[in-house]
Scaffold this active site. Sequence first.
Site, PDB file in Angstrom:
ATOM      1  N   ASP A   1       0.839  -1.207   0.000  1.00 42.62           N
ATOM      2  CA  ASP A   1       0.000   0.000   0.000  1.00 42.62           C
ATOM      3  C   ASP A   1       0.870   1.251   0.000  1.00 42.62           C
ATOM      4  O   ASP A   1       1.931   1.278   0.630  1.00 42.62           O
ATOM      5  CB  ASP A   1      -0.923  -0.010   1.238  1.00 42.62           C
ATOM      6  CG  ASP A   1      -2.072   0.973   1.087  1.00 42.62           C
ATOM      7  OD1 ASP A   1      -2.311   1.471  -0.038  1.00 42.62           O
ATOM      8  OD2 ASP A   1      -2.735   1.265   2.092  1.00 42.62           O
TER       9      ASP A   1
ATOM     10  N   ASN B   1     -10.002  -4.112  -6.647  1.00 39.06           N
ATOM     11  CA  ASN B   1      -9.132  -3.186  -7.387  1.00 39.06           C
ATOM     12  C   ASN B   1      -9.533  -2.995  -8.851  1.00 39.06           C
ATOM     13  O   ASN B   1      -9.068  -2.061  -9.510  1.00 39.06           O
ATOM     14  CB  ASN B   1      -7.658  -3.618  -7.308  1.00 39.06           C
ATOM     15  CG  ASN B   1      -7.008  -3.301  -5.978  1.00 39.06           C
ATOM     16  OD1 ASN B   1      -6.099  -3.999  -5.542  1.00 39.06           O
ATOM     17  ND2 ASN B   1      -7.461  -2.243  -5.311  1.00 39.06           N
TER      18      ASN B   1
HETATM   19  C1  FPP Z   1      -1.431  -0.285  -3.462  1.00 42.14           C
HETATM   20  O1  FPP Z   1      -1.055   1.054  -3.524  1.00 42.14           O
HETATM   21  C2  FPP Z   1      -0.915  -1.011  -4.597  1.00 42.14           C
HETATM   22  C3  FPP Z   1      -1.642  -1.736  -5.491  1.00 42.14           C
HETATM   23  C4  FPP Z   1      -3.119  -1.886  -5.414  1.00 42.14           C
HETATM   24  C5  FPP Z   1      -1.015  -2.408  -6.630  1.00 42.14           C
HETATM   25  C6  FPP Z   1       0.229  -3.179  -6.299  1.00 42.14           C
HETATM   26  C7  FPP Z   1       0.796  -3.697  -7.520  1.00 42.14           C
HETATM   27  C8  FPP Z   1       2.096  -3.681  -7.847  1.00 42.14           C
HETATM   28  C9  FPP Z   1       3.169  -3.156  -6.985  1.00 42.14           C
HETATM   29  C10 FPP Z   1       2.463  -4.165  -9.197  1.00 42.14           C
HETATM   30  C11 FPP Z   1       3.264  -5.394  -9.302  1.00 42.14           C
HETATM   31  C12 FPP Z   1       3.295  -6.259  -8.104  1.00 42.14           C
HETATM   32  C13 FPP Z   1       4.106  -7.325  -7.949  1.00 42.14           C
HETATM   33  C14 FPP Z   1       3.976  -8.118  -6.725  1.00 42.14           C
HETATM   34  C15 FPP Z   1       5.085  -7.730  -8.955  1.00 42.14           C
HETATM   35  P1  FPP Z   1      -2.167   2.140  -3.796  1.00 42.14           P
HETATM   36  O2  FPP Z   1      -2.268   2.350  -5.261  1.00 42.14           O
HETATM   37  O3  FPP Z   1      -3.437   1.740  -3.145  1.00 42.14           O
HETATM   38  O4  FPP Z   1      -1.538   3.388  -3.096  1.00 42.14           O
HETATM   39  P2  FPP Z   1      -2.306   4.623  -2.444  1.00 42.14           P
HETATM   40  O5  FPP Z   1      -3.028   4.082  -1.240  1.00 42.14           O
HETATM   41  O6  FPP Z   1      -1.182   5.526  -2.072  1.00 42.14           O
HETATM   42  O7  FPP Z   1      -3.208   5.196  -3.484  1.00 42.14           O
END
Ligand code: FPP
Length: 245
Positions: free
Chosen positions: A26, A74
């Site tokens: 996150d 998501n």
């Molecule tokens: C959460 O941050 C992140 C995600 C929902 C996506 C995670 C995906 C990756 C890192 C891509 C590839 C993953 C792997 C394991 C290779 P957010 O977007 O919710 O952040 P925020 O809360 O700051 O908006």
Amino acid sequence: MADTDKKKTAGEGAAPLPRHIAIILDGNGRWARKRGLPRTAGHAVGAETFRKIATACKNRGIEYLTVYAFSTENWRRPEDEVGTIMKLLGRYLHEAIDTMERDHIRMKVFGDVHALSPELQALVAKTDEISTRYEGFQANICLNYGGRDEILRAARRYAQDFKAGCAGELTEELFSSYLDSAGIPDPDLLIRPGGEQRISNFLLWQCAYAEFYFTDVLWPDFDEKELDKAIAVYQSRDRRYGRVK
Ligand code: FPP
């Protein structure tokens, strides 16, 4: 890694290391926004952070790492963001195949993979197949994953087997064998970076006795030092499982 190094990481006479660490990724979006970059740039750095932390876990003797990369909820994000995350995951799984063969590590995907693109499904099948050949460190990536969805999928499969006469009376152990995490121990430590303090439908069954560690550090900034901090906090906890001391 030599045994002496492992001891150094865990600290002199320290409590045991967690066998299984789970992480809710996150803070990618906020990390990017703080730098005036598109959210997708945060996901790209977040994927690199996963690579580094998986290697760090393996080097410390952690046996399992499970990360929450994409939830069943998501899909509600803007189309271009979902597209970028899927592309990153595809690239990651593709590159992981070489690493798995070289280092004899296992990688599994948890979640309902049927909603993923045929290309991603093929990569998941390939990493599953390679995983059957090795016994080392195992990374699990939760993709189109929801804890409630996983429990429902497991319950449906058990009901089918029971009806067909090929499943016995339901016990916790038997039910666990129908989950995506079948055969692996429950997480000992759940880490959530990014400042929120909730479980967000992640490993609901498996985290029954997990120790929780929350930090404001955003996922792309999470490094080995942060990992060691979380492990040290875990090692200072008293896990009683309902017993008294
Ligand atoms: C959460 O941050 C992140 C995600 C929902 C996506 C995670 C995906 C990756 C890192 C891509 C590839 C993953 C792997 C394991 C290779 P957010 O977007 O919710 O952040 P925020 O809360 O700051 O908006």
